[in-house]
Enzyme design. Structure first.
Site, PDB file in Angstrom:
ATOM      1  N   CYS A   1      -7.802   2.431   1.515  1.00 10.26           N
ATOM      2  CA  CYS A   1      -8.898   1.741   0.814  1.00 10.26           C
ATOM      3  C   CYS A   1      -8.414   1.186  -0.515  1.00 10.26           C
ATOM      4  O   CYS A   1      -7.916   1.919  -1.356  1.00 10.26           O
ATOM      5  CB  CYS A   1     -10.041   2.729   0.590  1.00 10.26           C
ATOM      6  SG  CYS A   1     -11.310   2.074  -0.510  1.00 10.26           S
TER       7      CYS A   1
ATOM      8  N   ASP B   1     -11.194  -5.734  -1.149  1.00  9.13           N
ATOM      9  CA  ASP B   1     -10.561  -4.754  -0.265  1.00  9.13           C
ATOM     10  C   ASP B   1     -10.066  -5.510   0.961  1.00  9.13           C
ATOM     11  O   ASP B   1     -10.571  -6.580   1.294  1.00  9.13           O
ATOM     12  CB  ASP B   1     -11.584  -3.696   0.165  1.00  9.13           C
ATOM     13  CG  ASP B   1     -10.903  -2.459   0.711  1.00  9.13           C
ATOM     14  OD1 ASP B   1     -10.875  -1.452  -0.009  1.00  9.13           O
ATOM     15  OD2 ASP B   1     -10.375  -2.533   1.861  1.00  9.13           O
TER      16      ASP B   1
ATOM     17  N   SER C   1       0.788  -1.224   0.000  1.00  5.47           N
ATOM     18  CA  SER C   1       0.000   0.000   0.000  1.00  5.47           C
ATOM     19  C   SER C   1       0.826   1.283   0.000  1.00  5.47           C
ATOM     20  O   SER C   1       0.262   2.352  -0.237  1.00  5.47           O
ATOM     21  CB  SER C   1      -0.942   0.005   1.201  1.00  5.47           C
ATOM     22  OG  SER C   1      -1.898  -1.009   1.036  1.00  5.47           O
TER      23      SER C   1
ATOM     24  N   HIS D   1     -15.254   0.348   2.900  1.00  4.47           N
ATOM     25  CA  HIS D   1     -15.132   1.572   3.699  1.00  4.47           C
ATOM     26  C   HIS D   1     -16.300   2.516   3.495  1.00  4.47           C
ATOM     27  O   HIS D   1     -16.317   3.594   4.049  1.00  4.47           O
ATOM     28  CB  HIS D   1     -13.838   2.297   3.324  1.00  4.47           C
ATOM     29  CG  HIS D   1     -12.616   1.489   3.586  1.00  4.47           C
ATOM     30  ND1 HIS D   1     -12.082   0.621   2.653  1.00  4.47           N
ATOM     31  CD2 HIS D   1     -11.816   1.395   4.668  1.00  4.47           C
ATOM     32  CE1 HIS D   1     -11.008   0.038   3.150  1.00  4.47           C
ATOM     33  NE2 HIS D   1     -10.819   0.480   4.379  1.00  4.47           N
TER      34      HIS D   1
END
Lengths: 633, 380
Positions: free
Chosen positions: A378, A359, A322, A365
């Site tokens: 996210c 996700d 991420s 989310h």
């Protein structure tokens, strides 16, 4: 008669005979020259040479000046020298080579055949290093038995020492005996067989500065090779001292924090790319290399499955996970794929073709804007917008931030990988599939980056778009303190993205640490704002991880890598950190507290230093009258 | 002495009567000196002594002597007739050594055939002398040669030289080239040619420096300043000078040389044999050897002067020059007058290939002398 055949050959002419006579005269004159030289050497100077040969037996002994020191930015010693004793052998002087070398092999615990072969390959007239840094007991034994073993002698030599042992070992590096290949190249620089030179890290890159002059002193020796008197000394010239940008206290702190992990921590000064700390774990002890490494130790290091010799900071390549969303954020905003306040509804899945991309958060989310997409990491937000961007644009932005190629820090550095259609065709002879773009959008798939690149990425975000070339050598001073080299920061490029976007991304990264739903709240430091980003890089394809497993259930190599990158203080960054836990099997947020520790340690220390230096100025004798009183603080 | 008087029936007997006994004697004395000095140089080193290098050298010399006697039976023209063939063979060997030669001290100089080790550069010297003697010898005119005639000779000489320099063996390559040059000069060259080549040589000297290998440059620099590399070439040079000088007038006595006994001298039984000799036998000894060499050279040149034809004269001149160059390079080196190049002292230094090729060369000179003009004229 056979001889008639040859009579057709032209006869010798008088001119030819004359030239032969001239030749004879020339030869005679040259021989006369040799005669005169002999007369001069043997009769006129004979007595002088007789004394030289009988009383003074001159030998030449190698003198190695100490290698330069390596110090950190504060002047703390990272590498220096201590006295040690080495055994040398001059084969030409050895009476009984087999017996002598057998003894030497025994007392130095080396295999006889190997040692014998090595001495046979060496120049028989020059001292050959049998073993460096022998014990006092061995030395005493040799001194006692010297008359029995002519050609063997012990000499004091400076030996490299690294006081911090396992700490900072990858950046300092180690010494090793010059290889035959290197010798070919370095002969002009006065390197000899058996010389030690830097083979790794700063020791290697700064070899030309660090190396002390070596040369020969002329000594008078007796028939056993014992020194009686120095005829002509060799003036030692120590190597130069190399000052690093490293802050050893910070480095130590990082090393201690990471003691139980594998992976790397890289800390940069975002204002110019100076490396403040560089940790790679597991590490090694460079002291064992100092006197020529034991083959057992060497094999142990080479066979260790965790590869302790590998500098993971610049040679470890991992999927970014991420933290790649930082690059994605810039691409999305700058390419106007989405406005920062535009919201995307996240249901926890992103169906694409037959595949469903999930996700990390089950159920999603909900509606999420740019800032929260980074703060909560996210995945669906980036699946959606990454798909819109396409792989080529993603690759362009990744390269813009220095990913996919070495930062330029060192020659041994790896470049990571920024995948693209062209790359895939080259590598796999296959076109790029859009589904792969979606994996890449969250830093999975083919993406690979090094911790150094991650640190440089976050530093660039911190300083508003200056991609600096990371550097580790601050300056080099001669032993007398004369500056020989001074590093100047080098800008690789200015990122062509507006400051407005930089501010947005930084704001989002602050939200990661300080936001209500941020993923790295554990990185909060009292009194200041910290910005950061977590990353969890899966080592197996996403489709296999549909079912959550505990890391302990997986073999080590399938456990997730954990990333955390951060900078602080938010308003005026002075430190940028990248932490990688190799196969840590934890979410990136696991290392957020480590970043907090390092940031608060560094900032507190800096503050104290500023205070201390201010006090120091206060204590100075009153400034000249002309100075305005307001100038003092 | 009517028994050995020339008789019509045996041209070989006639030849024997014209044998240069002085040259043969000098050769024999020099080889004996060599064998003894090799013993002296190696007796203190148990490894060398166990190999009894002096006995090996005696064996090599004996083999050489036998070859010498064999060669005397044949007219030297037989050898020059086969010169081009021999030359081609040597070129092939020189190329072979570059590919499959044995590496000794970083240079490929040896070809190994089972128990035999052959150094083709030793043969190359002889091949160039033979081929040039043949090339210029068959030339009828008396006027000096110009570029046109020089060029093929230049190619014949430079091909083996370049191959030898590639090994790398600069010393031998250079001597082969100088021998070729000397032979050309004796044949006679136009003044214009000499001037042009002289100017070119001077102009290209700095260029040549660029082509030298670092260690070769080092040796030349060391000659200028021996302290620059005290443990390398300068060390050897210094120790050799000390050995020679310390011999003084009468020498330290046989087997008494301390420089060699205490191993200060490198390569003492091969390249530095003259230092051992000078140390132990003193000025008297070294000058005697020098005188022997002087007689040797003079007798070789006299063979050239009286040769039956140009071919013979050139053969003798080439061989004489070769010996002469080896003598002055080697002795000059031990006396610190020349850079240290690995060139042995003919007949005296230890070495199988070198000894045998020396004996063959001397045989050819004796051969030329034996079949000299007066004889051929008288009976043809």
């Amino acid at each position: 008669m056979k001889e008639w055949q040859f009579n057709s050959n032209p006869a010798t002419s008088d001119a030819l005979k004359r030239r032969v006579v001239i030749f004879g005269i020339c030869f005679g004159i040259i021989l006369l020259g040799l005669f005169i030289r002999l007369w001069n050497l043997q009769v006129i100077q004979g007595e002088k040479f007789r004394t030289l040969s009988e009383d003074n037996r001159i030998a030449y002994r190698l003198v190695q000046s100490p290698r330069g020191m390596v110090l950190d930015s504060q002047g703390e010693l990272l590498a220096d020298n201590r006295a040690s004793f080495n055994i040398y052998l001059i084969r030409e002087n050895v009476k009984n080579p087999k017996q002598t070398i057998r003894l030497l092999a025994e007392i130095t615990k080396q295999p006889f055949e190997v040692l014998y072969q090595r001495t046979r390959n060496a120049n028989p007239f020059r001292p050959f290093l049998i073993k460096a840094d022998i014990s006092r007991k061995t030395m005493a034994f040799l001194e006692e038995h010297k008359p029995d073993y002519p050609g063997v002698f012990v000499q004091a030599t400076p030996l490299r020492r690294y006081p911090s042992k396992e700490q900072a070992s990858h950046l300092l590096g180690y010494l090793g005996e010059v290889t035959n290949r290197q010798l070919q190249r370095l002969k002009q620089r006065n390197y000899r067989q058996g010389d030690l030179l830097g083979q790794y890290g700063v020791e290697r890159t700064q070899e030309i500065f660090l190396r002390g002059q070596s040369g020969f002193k002329q000594v008078e020796v007796d028939a056993y090779g014992r020194e009686l008197r120095i005829v002509r000394p060799f003036v030692e010239k120590a190597g130069n001292n190399v000052y690093l940008t490293i802050d050893m206290e910070l480095q130590k702190k990082a090393e201690e924090l990471f003691e139980a992990h594998e992976g790397s921590i890289v800390i940069l000064d975002p204002s110019d790319g100076a490396i403040l700390a560089m940790v790679s774990k597991p590490s090694f002890n460079p002291n064992i290399f100092a006197g020529g490494i034991d083959s057992k130790d060497w094999k142990g290091l080479m066979k260790d499955p965790l590869k302790p010799l590998e500098n993971r900071a610049i040679r470890g390549q991992y999927p970014p996970g991420s933290i790649f969303k930082i690059v994605m954020g810039f691409a999305i905003l700058n390419e106007k794929i989405a406005r920062s306040d535009e919201k995307i509804r996240c249901h926890g899945t992103f169906p694409f073709g037959k595949k469903i991309f999930r996700d990390w958060k089950k159920g999603g989310h909900g509606p999420i804007d740019f800032i929260q997409s980074l703060a909560q990491s996210c995945d669906v937000y980036y699946y959606t917008n990454g798909h819109k961007l396409g792989i080529e644009r993603i690759a362009r932005y990744a390269r813009m931030f220095g990913l996919g190629s070495p930062t330029g820090f060192g020659a041994a550095e790896k470049g990571g990988l920024v995948p693209s259609d062209a790359w895939k065709r080259r590598r796999f002879k296959e076109r790029w599939y859009e589904g792969e773009t979606i994996s890449v959008s969250i830093g999975q798939g083919f993406n690979l980056i090094t911790p150094m690149q991650a640190a440089n990425l976050i530093a660039t975000v911190a300083n508003g778009g200056n991609l600096w070339k990371p550097y580790i050598v601050k300056k080099v001073l001669s032993p007398g303190g004369k500056p020989l080299f001074e590093s100047r920061p080098r800008l690789i490029r200015k990122i062509p993205i507006s400051q407005q976007i930089f501010r947005k991304v930084r704001e989002a990264l602050r939200e990661v640490v300080h936001g209500k739903k941020g993923t790295a709240k554990k990185a909060q430091v009292p009194d200041i704002f910290v910005a950061g980003k977590t990353g969890t890089a899966q080592t197996v394809d996403l489709k296999y991880t549909g079912r959550k497993r505990k890391p302990e259930e997986l073999p080590r190599k399938f456990r997730d890598h954990s990333w955390f990158v951060a900078f602080a203080p938010y308003e005026k960054p002075t430190i940028a950190i990248a932490i990688l836990g190799e196969n840590a099997g934890r979410p990136g947020s696991f290392f957020a507290p480590y970043a907090k520790e390092l940031i608060s340690f560094y900032l507190t220390k800096n503050e104290q230093q500023i205070l201390a230096s201010n006090e120091a100025t206060e204590e100075k004798p009153p400034a000249p009258l002309k100075q305005a009183p307001g100038a003092r603080r | 002495m009517t028994g050995i008087a020339p008789s019509k029936s045996s041209p070989f007997r006639r030849a024997v009567s014209q044998m240069d006994w002085l040259l043969a004697l000098a050769t024999l004395l020099l080889s004996l000196t060599g064998i003894y000095m090799i013993y002296s140089a190696t007796h203190s080193n148990p490894v060398f002594l166990k190999n009894s290098l002096h006995l090996k050298q005696a064996l090599w010399s004996s083999i050489g002597l036998c070859l010498l006697l064999c060669i005397l039976f044949f007219d030297y023209h037989i050898f020059t007739r086969w010169a081009y063939f021999f030359y081609a063979l040597v070129i092939v060997l020189l190329i072979a050594v570059l590919f499959s030669g044995q590496v000794v001290y970083g240079a490929k100089r040896w070809l190994v055939f089972g128990p035999l080790r052959l150094q083709p550069s030793e043969l190359a010297r002889l091949a160039v002398i033979l081929v040039l003697a043949r090339y210029f010898g068959s030339r009828g005119e008396e006027n000096p040669i110009g570029f046109k005639e020089l060029f093929p000779a230049f190619v014949l000489a430079i091909a083996p030289v370049l191959l030898i320099v590639r090994q790398p063996d600069l010393g031998t390559g250079l001597t082969v080239f100088l021998i070729a040059g000397a032979m050309v000069l004796v044949v006679g060259v136009r003044k214009r040619v000499i001037l042009t080549i002289g100017c070119m040589a001077i102009a290209s000297a700095p260029l040549g420096w660029l082509f030298l290998k670092p260690y070769q440059r080092q040796r030349i620099l060391t000659l200028i300043n021996p302290d620059a590399d005290p443990l390398g070439a300068g060390y050897q040079s210094m120790q050799s000078i000390i050995a020679v000088g310390s011999g003084e007038f009468w020498g330290k006595g046989l087997l008494q040389g301390t420089q060699s006994r205490l191993h200060f001298l490198p390569e003492k039984h091969t390249d530095f044999i003259f230092s051992v000799l000078s140390e132990e036998l003193g000025f008297i000894g070294s000058v005697s050897v020098l005188a022997l060499f002087f007689i040797f050279i003079l007798r070789c040149l006299s063979a050239a002067l009286n040769a039956a034809d140009k071919e013979g004269a050139l053969l003798a001149v080439g061989i004489t020059t070769a010996f002469f160059l080896y003598i002055i390079f080697n002795i000059g080196m031990t006396l610190g007058l020349m850079p240290i190049v690995g060139i042995p002292l003919p007949l005296v230094s230890y070495g199988g290939s070198a000894s045998i090729s020396s004996f063959i060369a001397i045989a050819l000179v004796l051969n030329v002398g034996m079949r000299r003009k007066s004889l051929t004229h008288a009976f043809s």
